[in-house]
Design an enzyme around this catalytic site. Structure first.
Site, PDB file in Angstrom:
ATOM      1  N   ASP A  12      17.465   4.211 -23.418  1.00  0.00           N
ATOM      2  CA  ASP A  12      18.160   5.504 -23.430  1.00  0.00           C
ATOM      3  C   ASP A  12      17.517   6.751 -23.365  1.00  0.00           C
ATOM      4  O   ASP A  12      16.465   6.531 -24.485  1.00  0.00           O
ATOM      5  CB  ASP A  12      19.358   5.184 -24.222  1.00  0.00           C
ATOM      6  CG  ASP A  12      20.580   6.303 -23.858  1.00  0.00           C
ATOM      7  OD1 ASP A  12      20.617   6.871 -22.916  1.00  0.00           O
ATOM      8  OD2 ASP A  12      21.243   6.610 -24.825  1.00  0.00           O
ATOM      9  N   HIS A  29      13.525   9.247 -15.640  1.00  0.00           N
ATOM     10  CA  HIS A  29      13.580   8.056 -14.948  1.00  0.00           C
ATOM     11  C   HIS A  29      12.279   7.467 -14.409  1.00  0.00           C
ATOM     12  O   HIS A  29      11.887   6.537 -14.968  1.00  0.00           O
ATOM     13  CB  HIS A  29      14.533   7.725 -13.990  1.00  0.00           C
ATOM     14  CG  HIS A  29      16.004   8.113 -14.121  1.00  0.00           C
ATOM     15  ND1 HIS A  29      16.491   7.456 -15.496  1.00  0.00           N
ATOM     16  CD2 HIS A  29      17.191   8.702 -13.742  1.00  0.00           C
ATOM     17  CE1 HIS A  29      17.634   7.604 -15.643  1.00  0.00           C
ATOM     18  NE2 HIS A  29      18.014   8.598 -14.327  1.00  0.00           N
ATOM     19  N   LEU A 122       5.971 -15.060 -20.009  1.00  0.00           N
ATOM     20  CA  LEU A 122       7.112 -14.085 -20.460  1.00  0.00           C
ATOM     21  C   LEU A 122       8.140 -14.138 -19.236  1.00  0.00           C
ATOM     22  O   LEU A 122       7.645 -14.167 -18.138  1.00  0.00           O
ATOM     23  CB  LEU A 122       6.493 -12.494 -20.372  1.00  0.00           C
ATOM     24  CG  LEU A 122       7.549 -11.676 -20.601  1.00  0.00           C
ATOM     25  CD1 LEU A 122       8.297 -11.598 -22.130  1.00  0.00           C
ATOM     26  CD2 LEU A 122       6.797 -10.179 -20.547  1.00  0.00           C
TER      27      LEU A 122
HETATM   28  C1  FPP Z   1      19.381   5.510 -19.610  1.00  0.00           C
HETATM   29  O1  FPP Z   1      19.144   6.857 -19.935  1.00  0.00           O
HETATM   30  C2  FPP Z   1      18.291   4.730 -18.718  1.00  0.00           C
HETATM   31  C3  FPP Z   1      18.868   4.329 -17.477  1.00  0.00           C
HETATM   32  C4  FPP Z   1      20.327   4.286 -17.016  1.00  0.00           C
HETATM   33  C5  FPP Z   1      17.926   3.769 -16.431  1.00  0.00           C
HETATM   34  C6  FPP Z   1      16.714   2.864 -17.027  1.00  0.00           C
HETATM   35  C7  FPP Z   1      15.663   2.864 -15.896  1.00  0.00           C
HETATM   36  C8  FPP Z   1      14.486   3.193 -16.295  1.00  0.00           C
HETATM   37  C9  FPP Z   1      13.807   3.039 -17.634  1.00  0.00           C
HETATM   38  C10 FPP Z   1      13.281   3.125 -15.226  1.00  0.00           C
HETATM   39  C11 FPP Z   1      13.438   2.354 -14.028  1.00  0.00           C
HETATM   40  C12 FPP Z   1      13.192   0.872 -14.488  1.00  0.00           C
HETATM   41  C13 FPP Z   1      12.730  -0.074 -13.694  1.00  0.00           C
HETATM   42  C14 FPP Z   1      12.709  -1.475 -14.252  1.00  0.00           C
HETATM   43  C15 FPP Z   1      12.644  -0.036 -12.112  1.00  0.00           C
HETATM   44  P1  FPP Z   1      19.857   7.881 -19.437  1.00  0.00           P
HETATM   45  O2  FPP Z   1      19.626   8.238 -17.866  1.00  0.00           O
HETATM   46  O3  FPP Z   1      21.507   7.469 -19.643  1.00  0.00           O
HETATM   47  O4  FPP Z   1      19.439   9.210 -20.387  1.00  0.00           O
HETATM   48  P2  FPP Z   1      20.497  10.187 -21.020  1.00  0.00           P
HETATM   49  O5  FPP Z   1      21.048   9.504 -22.084  1.00  0.00           O
HETATM   50  O6  FPP Z   1      19.666  11.209 -21.536  1.00  0.00           O
HETATM   51  O7  FPP Z   1      21.164  10.737 -20.156  1.00  0.00           O
END
Ligand code: FPP
Length: 224
Positions: A12, A29, A122
């Site tokens: 997150d 992201h 893994l």
């Molecule tokens: C949460 O942060 C994150 C996500 C919903 C997406 C996670 C994706 C990645 C780490 C990159 C892509 C991964 C792969 C494996 C291709 P948020 O956007 O909810 O953050 P916020 O709480 O600050 O809004």
């Protein structure tokens, strides 16, 4: 010292990091993907067998279309560019969640899983369009269809994580203390670490510090 077989992570804070430093949630992201790569390497170094990453929840469809498209493009490019490397490194990829994406992405996910299915160093479980409540409802429906007796052993057979041990450790970055519909059944006895840092800031040192602390915890599993 506790054995550590399975780490689950709620990654997150990408959006907040992106807005703060690049004026764009999507840039967060992109930066988050670099952390994913670092953490995969460190997981291997620590000889951990399973890593489950929450990449997209059933609730994330509520986000703006532009952000959703960006995330799935990032994922597509990751798979296209990195699957051979995962294969060489003996990493198995498994998708948990409902695979109901574009034909192109569904195919890419299936091919990536198939290609790496025999690997054993893994196992990365990528939670995509995953929601724990939906997973449990579907498992109960399957139990009912098969007229299986309702008990723990039978229910587990129908979870997406069948054959995967429950996480020993859950890490959530981003300074928020909630589970967000992630592995609600499987986390029953996991040790949980909430981290203030946003996911793109999280690094190997933070990860190893948590692992060190985890190993020293007295895990009772309801016993004394
Ligand atoms: C949460 O942060 C994150 C996500 C919903 C997406 C996670 C994706 C990645 C780490 C990159 C892509 C991964 C792969 C494996 C291709 P948020 O956007 O909810 O953050 P916020 O709480 O600050 O809004």
């Amino acid at each position: 010292m506790n054995p550590l077989n399975h780490v689950a992570i709620i990654m997150d804070g990408n959006g907040r990091w992106g807005l703060k430093y690049k004026n764009s949630r999507n840039a967060g992201h992109k930066a988050g993907l670099n952390t994913v790569e670092k953490i995969i390497k460190e997981t291997i170094k620590n000889k951990i067998k399973y890593l489950t990453l929450y990449a997209f929840s059933t609730e994330n469809w509520k986000r703006p279309k532009r952000e959703i498209n960006f995330l799935f493009n990032l994922l597509e490019n990751f798979l296209i560019n990195r699957i051979e490397e995962l294969q060489k490194k003996n990493i198995k990829l498994k998708i948990i969640g409902v695979k109901s994406f574009s034909d192109k992405l569904n195919k890419l996910l299936n091919t990536s899983e198939r290609k790496t299915s025999k690997n054993s160093k893994l196992q990365i479980n990528l939670a995509l369009n995953y929601g724990s409540k939906l997973e449990l409802i579907n498992a109960f429906k399957d139990l009912n269809k098969k007229k299986d007796k309702i008990n723990e052993k039978n229910l587990v057979k129908y979870l997406q994580t069948h054959n995967i041990p429950d996480p020993d450790l859950l890490i959530r970055t981003g300074n928020t203390k909630r589970l967000s519909n992630f592995l609600l059944w499987q986390l029953a006895y996991s040790e949980i670490f909430f981290v203030k840092k946003l996911w793109p800031e999280f690094n190997e040192k933070d990860y190893n510090m948590i692992i060190k602390k985890f190993k020293k915890i007295k895990r009772n599993f309801g016993n004394v």
